[in-house]
Design a protein around this motif. Structure first.
Motif, PDB file in Angstrom:
ATOM      1  N   ASN A 169       7.370   7.087  -2.957  1.00  0.00           N
ATOM      2  CA  ASN A 169       6.552   6.017  -2.385  1.00  0.00           C
ATOM      3  C   ASN A 169       6.138   4.971  -3.396  1.00  0.00           C
ATOM      4  O   ASN A 169       5.296   4.114  -3.093  1.00  0.00           O
ATOM      5  CB  ASN A 169       5.299   6.627  -1.735  1.00  0.00           C
ATOM      6  N   ASP A 170       6.712   5.021  -4.577  1.00  0.00           N
ATOM      7  CA  ASP A 170       6.379   4.054  -5.616  1.00  0.00           C
ATOM      8  C   ASP A 170       7.047   2.715  -5.295  1.00  0.00           C
ATOM      9  O   ASP A 170       8.268   2.643  -5.144  1.00  0.00           O
ATOM     10  CB  ASP A 170       6.848   4.570  -6.973  1.00  0.00           C
ATOM     11  N   ALA A 171       6.247   1.662  -5.209  1.00  0.00           N
ATOM     12  CA  ALA A 171       6.783   0.361  -4.791  1.00  0.00           C
ATOM     13  C   ALA A 171       7.831  -0.168  -5.764  1.00  0.00           C
ATOM     14  O   ALA A 171       8.831  -0.753  -5.346  1.00  0.00           O
ATOM     15  CB  ALA A 171       5.643  -0.648  -4.646  1.00  0.00           C
ATOM     16  N   GLU A 192      16.304  -1.914   3.845  1.00  0.00           N
ATOM     17  CA  GLU A 192      15.396  -0.796   4.103  1.00  0.00           C
ATOM     18  C   GLU A 192      14.443  -0.569   2.930  1.00  0.00           C
ATOM     19  O   GLU A 192      13.231  -0.433   3.125  1.00  0.00           O
ATOM     20  CB  GLU A 192      16.216   0.474   4.356  1.00  0.00           C
ATOM     21  N   TYR A 193      14.995  -0.556   1.716  1.00  0.00           N
ATOM     22  CA  TYR A 193      14.152  -0.259   0.558  1.00  0.00           C
ATOM     23  C   TYR A 193      13.227  -1.425   0.223  1.00  0.00           C
ATOM     24  O   TYR A 193      12.068  -1.202  -0.163  1.00  0.00           O
ATOM     25  CB  TYR A 193      15.014   0.122  -0.643  1.00  0.00           C
ATOM     26  N   TRP A 194      13.696  -2.646   0.368  1.00  0.00           N
ATOM     27  CA  TRP A 194      12.800  -3.777   0.126  1.00  0.00           C
ATOM     28  C   TRP A 194      11.684  -3.838   1.158  1.00  0.00           C
ATOM     29  O   TRP A 194      10.542  -4.191   0.836  1.00  0.00           O
ATOM     30  CB  TRP A 194      13.599  -5.075   0.087  1.00  0.00           C
ATOM     31  N   THR A 195      11.991  -3.475   2.395  1.00  0.00           N
ATOM     32  CA  THR A 195      10.959  -3.432   3.438  1.00  0.00           C
ATOM     33  C   THR A 195       9.913  -2.374   3.100  1.00  0.00           C
ATOM     34  O   THR A 195       8.704  -2.607   3.238  1.00  0.00           O
ATOM     35  CB  THR A 195      11.592  -3.138   4.810  1.00  0.00           C
ATOM     36  N   ARG A 196      10.366  -1.223   2.635  1.00  0.00           N
ATOM     37  CA  ARG A 196       9.433  -0.159   2.261  1.00  0.00           C
ATOM     38  C   ARG A 196       8.596  -0.556   1.048  1.00  0.00           C
ATOM     39  O   ARG A 196       7.396  -0.238   0.983  1.00  0.00           O
ATOM     40  CB  ARG A 196      10.199   1.137   1.975  1.00  0.00           C
ATOM     41  N   ALA A 197       9.203  -1.241   0.093  1.00  0.00           N
ATOM     42  CA  ALA A 197       8.458  -1.692  -1.088  1.00  0.00           C
ATOM     43  C   ALA A 197       7.379  -2.682  -0.693  1.00  0.00           C
ATOM     44  O   ALA A 197       6.239  -2.612  -1.183  1.00  0.00           O
ATOM     45  CB  ALA A 197       9.409  -2.323  -2.104  1.00  0.00           C
TER      46      ALA A 197
END
Length: 224
Positions: A169-171, A192-197
């Motif tokens: 969960n580390d941005a 997906e990963y940029w959205t989560r960040a």
């Protein structure tokens, strides 16, 4: 990531609020001054004081090597990788850095080499660090970014996968994962990963950078 600097700071025994540093020039005084400079956002001055602490310490003692490693870390923060490399090489040549301290110094040496565009040394030192501090997510974050510079998408994905396992969960790790998959040509995964960040730290610089990366993905292609 637990920096080598932490081991040196512990020897200074800072108080809260910090007391003035002694007037006598001793290794402890130099470390005290370095800690104060670092706290004031003056990494170059901190590095200089750590190097003075090393010079004033016993030649074969662990305090010398720890102070040199801390100086290297501060030279990296000061954007002076050449000076960082010199300090870290001297620290690593001694026997004062053990276990995690040595691993973190090796990682800092890899960072200094990467900043100097010496990717061969950067990879060698990063791999040496991985054998010691393989549970440090920042190591794998750095290894992934280095692999992109090396043009090795497979290695980048493997490394960022390790970082995500350790810090899911580390941005910053999520943001780098987006870069890795964009580099590898997987736009859906990058999104997906940029959205989560962006969701993990919406108000941080990392979150802002992730939103900007997403905007670039959605921007219309320039006409040829």
């Amino acid at each position: 990531m637990i920096l080598v600097l932490a081991a040196v700071l512990a020897t200074a025994q800072p108080q809260t609020p910090p007391a003035p540093c002694p007037d006598i020039d001793t290794p402890v005084t130099y470390v005290c001054r370095a800690v104060q400079a670092q706290g004031l956002g003056q990494p170059a001055r901190a590095a200089e004081q750590f190097e003075k602490a090393a010079a004033a310490s016993p030649a074969n003692g662990p305090e010398r090597d720890r102070a040199l490693a801390a100086a290297g870390n501060m030279w990296i923060a000061a954007d002076q990788p050449g000076k960082a490399a010199l300090a870290l090489d001297r620290a690593l040549a001694g026997t004062g850095l053990q276990a995690e301290q040595r691993g973190e110094a090796l990682l800092d040496r890899a960072r200094a080499a990467e900043a100097q565009n010496d990717l061969t040394t950067a990879r060698t030192r990063a791999d040496e660090a991985a054998a010691i501090i393989g549970e440090d997510p920042f190591l794998w974050y750095f290894s992934a970014a280095l692999a992109i510079r090396e043009g090795n998408a497979g290695r980048a994905k493997d490394a960022i996968g390790r970082a995500l396992t350790l810090a899911p969960n580390d941005a910053l790790v999520l943001f780098e994962a987006g870069h890795v998959y964009h580099f590898a040509g997987d736009v859906a995964k990058a999104r997906e990963y940029w959205t989560r960040a962006a969701a993990a730290e919406p108000n941080s610089p990392t979150g802002k950078a992730a939103r900007e990366a997403l905007a670039l993905l959605d921007a219309p292609a320039a006409p040829k």
